[in-house]
Design an enzyme around this catalytic site. Structure first.
Site, PDB file in Angstrom:
ATOM      1  N   LEU A   1       0.831  -1.219   0.000  1.00  0.00           N
ATOM      2  CA  LEU A   1       0.000   0.000   0.000  1.00  0.00           C
ATOM      3  C   LEU A   1       0.854   1.254   0.000  1.00  0.00           C
ATOM      4  O   LEU A   1       0.458   2.293  -0.507  1.00  0.00           O
ATOM      5  CB  LEU A   1      -0.876   0.036   1.260  1.00  0.00           C
ATOM      6  CG  LEU A   1      -1.978  -0.995   1.394  1.00  0.00           C
ATOM      7  CD1 LEU A   1      -2.552  -0.952   2.794  1.00  0.00           C
ATOM      8  CD2 LEU A   1      -3.069  -0.720   0.370  1.00  0.00           C
TER       9      LEU A   1
ATOM     10  N   VAL B   1       4.177  -0.848   3.921  1.00  0.00           N
ATOM     11  CA  VAL B   1       2.856  -1.195   4.435  1.00  0.00           C
ATOM     12  C   VAL B   1       2.138  -2.069   3.411  1.00  0.00           C
ATOM     13  O   VAL B   1       2.142  -1.759   2.214  1.00  0.00           O
ATOM     14  CB  VAL B   1       2.015   0.070   4.707  1.00  0.00           C
ATOM     15  CG1 VAL B   1       0.650  -0.308   5.255  1.00  0.00           C
ATOM     16  CG2 VAL B   1       2.723   0.997   5.676  1.00  0.00           C
TER      17      VAL B   1
ATOM     18  N   ASP C   1       4.526  14.221  15.026  1.00  0.00           N
ATOM     19  CA  ASP C   1       4.705  14.095  13.580  1.00  0.00           C
ATOM     20  C   ASP C   1       3.367  14.270  12.865  1.00  0.00           C
ATOM     21  O   ASP C   1       2.956  13.423  12.086  1.00  0.00           O
ATOM     22  CB  ASP C   1       5.362  12.751  13.244  1.00  0.00           C
ATOM     23  CG  ASP C   1       6.054  12.783  11.886  1.00  0.00           C
ATOM     24  OD1 ASP C   1       6.193  13.895  11.318  1.00  0.00           O
ATOM     25  OD2 ASP C   1       6.438  11.710  11.380  1.00  0.00           O
TER      26      ASP C   1
ATOM     27  N   GLY D   1       7.611   3.987   3.515  1.00  0.00           N
ATOM     28  CA  GLY D   1       8.131   5.162   4.212  1.00  0.00           C
ATOM     29  C   GLY D   1       9.517   4.882   4.734  1.00  0.00           C
ATOM     30  O   GLY D   1      10.093   3.824   4.441  1.00  0.00           O
ATOM     31  N   GLY D   2      10.041   5.814   5.493  1.00  0.00           N
ATOM     32  CA  GLY D   2      11.382   5.661   6.035  1.00  0.00           C
ATOM     33  C   GLY D   2      11.491   4.439   6.931  1.00  0.00           C
ATOM     34  O   GLY D   2      12.539   3.802   7.038  1.00  0.00           O
ATOM     35  N   PHE D   3      10.379   4.055   7.550  1.00  0.00           N
ATOM     36  CA  PHE D   3      10.355   2.949   8.505  1.00  0.00           C
ATOM     37  C   PHE D   3      10.363   1.592   7.820  1.00  0.00           C
ATOM     38  O   PHE D   3      10.794   0.607   8.371  1.00  0.00           O
ATOM     39  CB  PHE D   3       9.078   3.060   9.332  1.00  0.00           C
ATOM     40  CG  PHE D   3       7.867   3.187   8.456  1.00  0.00           C
ATOM     41  CD1 PHE D   3       7.273   2.055   7.924  1.00  0.00           C
ATOM     42  CD2 PHE D   3       7.353   4.436   8.114  1.00  0.00           C
ATOM     43  CE1 PHE D   3       6.190   2.165   7.068  1.00  0.00           C
ATOM     44  CE2 PHE D   3       6.261   4.534   7.259  1.00  0.00           C
ATOM     45  CZ  PHE D   3       5.680   3.405   6.738  1.00  0.00           C
TER      46      PHE D   3
END
Ligand SMILES: *[C@@H]1O[C@H](CO)[C@@H](O)[C@H](O)[C@H]1NC(C)=O
Ligand SMILES: *[C@@H]1O[C@H](CO)[C@@H](O)[C@H](O)[C@H]1NC(C)=O
Ligand SMILES: *[C@@H]1O[C@H](CO)[C@@H](O)[C@H](O)[C@H]1NC(C)=O
Ligand SMILES: *[C@@H]1O[C@H](CO)[C@@H](O)[C@H](O)[C@H]1NC(C)=O
Ligand SMILES: *[C@@H]1O[C@H](CO)[C@@H](O)[C@H](O)[C@H]1NC(C)=O
Ligand SMILES: *[C@@H]1O[C@H](CO)[C@@H](O)[C@H](O)[C@H]1NC(C)=O
Ligand SMILES: *[C@@H]1O[C@H](CO)[C@@H](O)[C@H](O)[C@H]1NC(C)=O
Ligand SMILES: *[C@@H]1O[C@H](CO)[C@@H](O)[C@H](O)[C@H]1NC(C)=O
Ligand SMILES: *[C@@H]1O[C@H](CO)[C@@H](O)[C@H](O)[C@H]1NC(C)=O
Ligand SMILES: *[C@@H]1O[C@H](CO)[C@@H](O)[C@H](O)[C@H]1NC(C)=O
Length: 654
Positions: A333, A341, A457, A336-338
């Site tokens: 989906l 998803v 954030d 991101g930086g993490f």
């Protein structure tokens, strides 16, 4: 329970039984009393103060400042912070000393001892309303208030005179009232005792200590909820006076213990923590035959999660692999930086599975932060965390699925194309309701839950939209919980966030505060109205946030509506747009102390208070920022008179 797979679950059951026993013991504990022979600054944290302050050894229930015009049309409340439990056969006794001193002749309007189910000060409860009710709640059961009024002005025909005591139930009209021979509002100490016993409420005023001025049978539980607050309210109108309470003794009611809160918060997590430790030790000895978990897994992670109260469900890696077709890229989906998803189907429900990049220390921290903060929070405008998984170095979080993606995707979709070929995805009404939802979520985080949570954030890509386009704040990877007993209870010292959303002062003190969250919220509002990205690409000066400057410049030239997203085609409620833009600029005020609280921001958005007046020129950023003499972080209530927002936290800076 989430730790069903541990052989130590009997220890957990035991622990829960013990905790239940402890809660029961507290519930049976006796009554509570306090005695403030004078009030000191240090006692402030014992009270919820709305537009009231502790100075000169007294609680000033309405402001005591030198600017006289500021004293007019005010209302305030000072409530003992801990709630009490009202029972059928409740009895209590309270003695307090009032000192009301008129600043006009006669003074106005009066002060009241109150028992109430609501912790809020009703808006527009100044003047005749004595901070007890307002036009909307007067005479209705939802006011949830019983008050003993000390009225110093005859403000309507039913008022006996300008110096009487009355008993009021959910109304400003008294069910019984008595005039006094001693004058209340001449700056003298007046000792009053209010007693409730055997279903009769009695009020004694010092002039006659043996005979009550008021003695009225009343069943408090018919009008008040079980959880009540006690304290004082007062108001001024065109006529003014200083309304102070110099001492207060209270004896009798039980403290209201939220069954799952106070004690459970303390005992259950620590007992569970212990049991989990035991269980883990046991499990480490026997896990050879399980063989599912690799050596590099960090039991710390599990301990920290399980140690937090109400940890969400734990899933097995196998289940999540099956749900997402083994993290098939077709199901991806977002990214991101993490990490990434994925969409999945788990227990017949659609879910979003966030898979953290492997083995980053930061990832682990964010993961723990997220599970332990949002795992504990429940609000319709927060993304729900369904569970987590930590196995074979995989960190995974499972959320409910949000079919309408994130706000930035909708705001910035098809931006370059004309409105004719691309009907706008988000009309003004939806945008306004999304903004309100975000404000509700933030107000809940800052003011509505057990511990204050800073999100740190806030940005459009962290606002998810559910099937009805309701805003759901997500991504709590940077969130931090601020415990009220911490010294620095409104801030945390780690610089984090996303450029363009960061308040100017954060570059100086690297602190996240409620005010920096409010700043980011302001930027988000501008982004939603203008459909422009915040921040500059070429960042010469960190203090300048292009979208804020850009909108402020339009405001200066009185061309505010030119900033509105052209795709709305002029189809919007001008009053609402103006209100949101003014609020956004107020939230982005360079001086953090001038920003409204989320509570006030929410009230502006729901139309309860007028939008703030914004100067045409953007105030310059100065460091260190100076608080107006009035600032106090705990007193975030603002009143609005004549369209001007005045922070009412006078004279109580720390
Ligand atoms: C009020 O604060 C003072 C100073 O810290 C303290 O000594 C006193 O006990 C407090 N009063 C009450 C009733 O807690
Ligand atoms: C409350 O404190 C005052 C002053 O210290 C004292 O005179 C009074 O007796 C106390 N009341 C109770 C109920 O202890
Ligand atoms: C107080 O409020 C009343 C209306 O509620 C208004 O007429 C009056 O001018 C106000 N007084 C001051 C001094 O602001
Ligand atoms: C409280 O009063 C209500 C109605 O008057 C009654 O039904 C209830 O049993 C009472 N509870 C207790 C604990 O006395
Ligand atoms: C109130 O009633 C309950 C149950 O009838 C009783 O246990 C308790 O002692 C009573 N409390 C008071 C203050 O009379
Ligand atoms: C306060 O009221 C008294 C009469 O009760 C009056 O004489 C006095 O002038 C008033 N004070 C002010 C400041 O108006
Ligand atoms: C307040 O409510 C009472 C009923 O409780 C009503 O009689 C009175 O007129 C109301 N006052 C105002 C000013 O609306
Ligand atoms: C109360 O008011 C009544 C009627 O206005 C008056 O006769 C009486 O003296 C007053 N009592 C006091 C204590 O002021
Ligand atoms: C009551 O308050 C007034 C004004 O704040 C003050 O001048 C006066 O001394 C106080 N009275 C007592 C008995 O402290
Ligand atoms: C107290 O009140 C009673 C009854 O109203 C009255 O008889 C008595 O004189 C009063 N005492 C004083 C000191 O006012």
């Amino acid at each position: 329970m989430a730790f069903y797979h541990f052989p130590g679950s009997s220890a957990v059951v035991g622990a829960l039984l013990l905790a239940t026993f402890l809660v029961g013991a507290v519930d049976r504990a006796g009554c509570f009393s306090f005695n403030y022979s004078t009030f000191e600054k240090a006692n402030e944290s014992d009270f919820t103060l709305y537009n009231s302050y502790i100075i000169l050894g007294a609680i000033q229930v309405t402001p005591d400042v030198t600017k006289e015009d500021y004293l007019a049309n005010q209302s305030g409340r000072a409530l003992f912070k801990r709630p009490f439990r009202l029972r059928n056969n409740t009895s209590f006794s309270s003695t307090f000393v009032l000192n009301i001193s008129n600043k006009t002749n006669p003074g106005g309007e009066g002060l009241a001892f109150i028992l109430t189910g609501s912790t809020d000060l009703p808006p527009s409860s100044h003047g005749q309303w004595l901070g007890i009710v307002n036009q909307a709640t007067n005479g209705t059961a939802k006011a949830q208030i019983v008050a003993v009024e000390f009225d110093t002005r005859k403000s309507y025909p039913e008022d006996l005179d300008d110096n009487h005591v009355g008993l009021n139930v959910n109304s400003i009209n008294s069910i019984t009232q008595k005039n006094l021979s001693l004058k209340l509002s001449i700056g003298k100490d007046v000792t009053v005792k209010v007693e409730y016993d055997g279903g009769v409420l009695k009020v004694f005023v010092e002039e006659n200590a043996s005979t009550p001025v008021i003695s009225e049978p009343i069943d408090l539980s018919t009008y008040l909820p079980e959880k009540i607050y006690v304290g004082f309210s007062a108001s001024t109108g065109n006529e003014i006076e200083l309304n102070c309470v110099r001492s207060w003794e209270f004896d009798g009611l039980d403290i209201y213990e939220e069954k799952s809160l106070v004690w459970v918060w303390i005992t259950v997590p620590s007992v569970v923590f212990l049991s989990v430790t035991i269980a883990l030790l046991y499990w480490r000895c026997t896990r050879e035959d399980e063989g599912r978990v690799e050596d590099d897994d960090d039991p710390e992670v599990e301990l920290q999660i399980q140690g937090s109260s109400m940890a969400p469900k734990r899933f097995r890696l196998k289940e999540l692999q099956a749900a997402t077709a083994n993290f098939n890229s077709k199901n991806q989906l977002g990214e991101g930086g993490f990490g990434k998803v994925y969409k999945g189907v788990l227990e017949k429900k659609e879910v979003a599975v966030k898979r953290f990049s492997r083995n980053s220390h930061q990832g682990k921290q964010d993961f723990i932060a997220e599970v332990t903060t949002i795992g504990n929070l429940h609000h319709k405008n927060l993304v729900k965390l369904a569970g987590w998984c930590y196995e074979r170095s995989e960190l995974l979080l499972v959320y409910e699925f949000m079919p309408n993606k994130s706000l930035d995707k909708l705001i910035f979709s098809n931006q370059k194309q004309s409105t004719e070929t691309n009907p706008i995805a988000l009309d003004w009404e939806k945008r306004h309701s999304i903004i309100r939802g975000v404000a509700q979520a933030l107000d809940y985080l800052h003011n509505g839950c057990q511990d204050r949570v800073l999100h740190r954030d806030i940005k459009t890509s962290n606002i998810m939209l559910d099937s009805e386009f309701n805003a759901r704040l997500g991504d709590f990877g940077l969130a931090r919980t601020i415990h009220p007993n911490d010294q620095t209870h409104h801030s945390t010292q780690v610089l984090a966030g996303t450029h363009g959303y960061m308040a100017p002062e954060s570059f100086h003190n690297s602190r996240a505060t409620v005010e920096t969250d409010v700043y980011a919220f302001g930027v988000l509002l501008l982004e939603v109205v203008c459909a422009r990205k915040p921040g500059t690409q070429s960042m010469e000066n960190d203090y300048n946030n292009s979208i804020v400057d850009w909108v402020w410049a339009h405001h200066r030239r009185d061309r505010l509506f030119e900033v509105v997203d052209f795709r709305l085609n002029g189809d919007f409620n001008r009053e609402q747009v103006e209100c949101v833009l003014m609020l956004a600029l107020a939230c982005c005020h360079p001086n953090p102390y001038e920003r409204p609280s989320m509570r006030t921001a929410l009230r502006v958005l729901t139309g309860e208070v007028d939008p703030p007046l914004i100067p045409f020129d953007k105030p310059v950023f100065m460091w260190p920022a100076t608080a107006p003499p009035s600032f106090n972080e705990d007193l975030e209530y603002c009143s609005v008179s004549g369209g001007q927002m005045t922070p009412l936290s006078e004279l109580s800076g720390r």
